[in-house]
Design an enzyme around this catalytic site. Structure first.
Site, PDB file in Angstrom:
ATOM      1  N   ASP A  19      -3.413   1.167  -3.107  1.00  0.00           N
ATOM      2  CA  ASP A  19      -4.280   1.494  -4.228  1.00  0.00           C
ATOM      3  C   ASP A  19      -4.729   0.182  -4.887  1.00  0.00           C
ATOM      4  O   ASP A  19      -4.140  -0.886  -4.653  1.00  0.00           O
ATOM      5  CB  ASP A  19      -3.490   2.359  -5.222  1.00  0.00           C
ATOM      6  CG  ASP A  19      -4.283   2.661  -6.479  1.00  0.00           C
ATOM      7  OD1 ASP A  19      -5.417   3.135  -6.364  1.00  0.00           O
ATOM      8  OD2 ASP A  19      -3.753   2.407  -7.585  1.00  0.00           O
ATOM      9  N   ASP A  21      -6.629  -0.202  -8.715  1.00  0.00           N
ATOM     10  CA  ASP A  21      -6.443  -0.305 -10.170  1.00  0.00           C
ATOM     11  C   ASP A  21      -5.003  -0.023 -10.583  1.00  0.00           C
ATOM     12  O   ASP A  21      -4.444   1.032 -10.282  1.00  0.00           O
ATOM     13  CB  ASP A  21      -7.368   0.673 -10.887  1.00  0.00           C
ATOM     14  CG  ASP A  21      -8.829   0.286 -10.764  1.00  0.00           C
ATOM     15  OD1 ASP A  21      -9.102  -0.845 -10.364  1.00  0.00           O
ATOM     16  OD2 ASP A  21      -9.698   1.121 -11.071  1.00  0.00           O
ATOM     17  N   ASP A 217       0.392   3.573  -7.981  1.00  0.00           N
ATOM     18  CA  ASP A 217       1.011   3.629  -9.305  1.00  0.00           C
ATOM     19  C   ASP A 217       0.767   4.928 -10.045  1.00  0.00           C
ATOM     20  O   ASP A 217       1.287   5.113 -11.148  1.00  0.00           O
ATOM     21  CB  ASP A 217       0.487   2.470 -10.169  1.00  0.00           C
ATOM     22  CG  ASP A 217      -0.951   2.689 -10.611  1.00  0.00           C
ATOM     23  OD1 ASP A 217      -1.783   3.074  -9.753  1.00  0.00           O
ATOM     24  OD2 ASP A 217      -1.251   2.497 -11.799  1.00  0.00           O
TER      25      ASP A 217
END
Length: 273
Positions: A19, A21, A217
């Protein structure tokens, strides 16, 4: 998928899916430079880094090139599409997005008018809604496979809206901020496609498959993390963290962003290589 991996090239020992961001990109600065030692190690070991994000190909392509992984495919728009290896296309194919917008406009007006997406807003409104700088909003508007937006009606109306879109083959996924429409595809689903690209013999002989590492996250990374051989949950002090996963045997970092990413990747590579 097209790419520059020769047919007789040996499969890499591992593939990293990440991922962006809040994971490889810092939540505040959007910088990735703190992860440079791990990125250098991946390149030196010939391990592909597959960026996997809700971002568009127009947003991901320059980041991928800056990191030195333009030779790797990327998963874009939360798995609704793939960005092939190589330089970004000057005139990308937006036909899937155009079909998506046509399906959206084909449903009953009383439902359609309660949903406003990126294609309805323009760059200035996208910037206001997302906090992106105007140039970043312009890149986010260059969609090829999916349409994020906001439902402004009741829960009952949203259920009718989603059901109406399903009749056109369109799925709706609720994210942290937007209700995103697409013709399907997830980060986890794209992983198998990419692994097969790098290790075409793995179907017949699973022992030849590269080990997969996935880092994320947020809840929308869960499927990708669970699908990987080694999953890493990056600390997320700024948003909704991933809850404990069933049978969890995954790494959770205590440091967020690219610094936590770097340590997790280097630790895993020391075990794998």
């Amino acid at each position: 998928m097209t790419g520059n991996t020769p047919a007789d090239a040996p499969a890499p020992r591992a593939i990293v899916f990440s991922d962006l961001d809040g994971t490889l990109l810092d939540h505040e600065t959007y910088g990735w430079q703190a992860a440079t030692p791990a990125l250098d190690r991946l390149r030196g070991a010939g391990i592909p880094l597959i960026l996997a994000s809700s971002k568009t190909a127009a947003e991901i392509a320059p980041l991928r090139a800056e990191m030195g992984f333009a030779h790797c495919p990327a998963i874009v728009e939360n798995g609704a599409g793939l960005l092939p290896p190589g330089p970004a296309e000057a005139a990308p194919d937006r036909s899937a997005y155009q079909r998506l917008r046509a399906a959206l406009d084909a449903i009953a007006p009383d439902l359609r008018h309660q949903y406003r997406g990126f294609g309805d807003w323009g760059a200035a409104e996208i910037a206001r809604r997302t906090g992106l700088p105007i140039e970043g909003a312009r890149l986010a508007a260059q969609r090829q496979f999916s349409e994020p937006g906001l439902w402004e009606g009741s829960d009952t109306g949203r259920a009718a809206f989603v059901a109406a879109l399903a009749q056109h083959g369109v799925t709706a996924r609720e994210g942290g901020r937007f209700l995103t429409l697409s013709f399907g595809g997830t980060k986890a689903g794209r992983m198998a496609e990419i692994i097969a690209h790098y290790a075409p013999d793995a179907t017949a002989d699973p022992a030849t498959a590269p080990r997969s590492l996935a880092l994320g996250d947020a809840p929308n990374d869960r499927e990708m993390i669970e699908a990987a051989d080694h999953g890493v949950i990056i600390a997320n002090p700024h948003g909704t963290p991933l809850p404990p996963l069933p049978g969890e045997a995954r790494v959770r970092t205590t440091v967020p962003g690219p610094q936590g990413w770097m340590h997790a990747v280097l630790d895993l590579l020391s075990d794998l290589l």
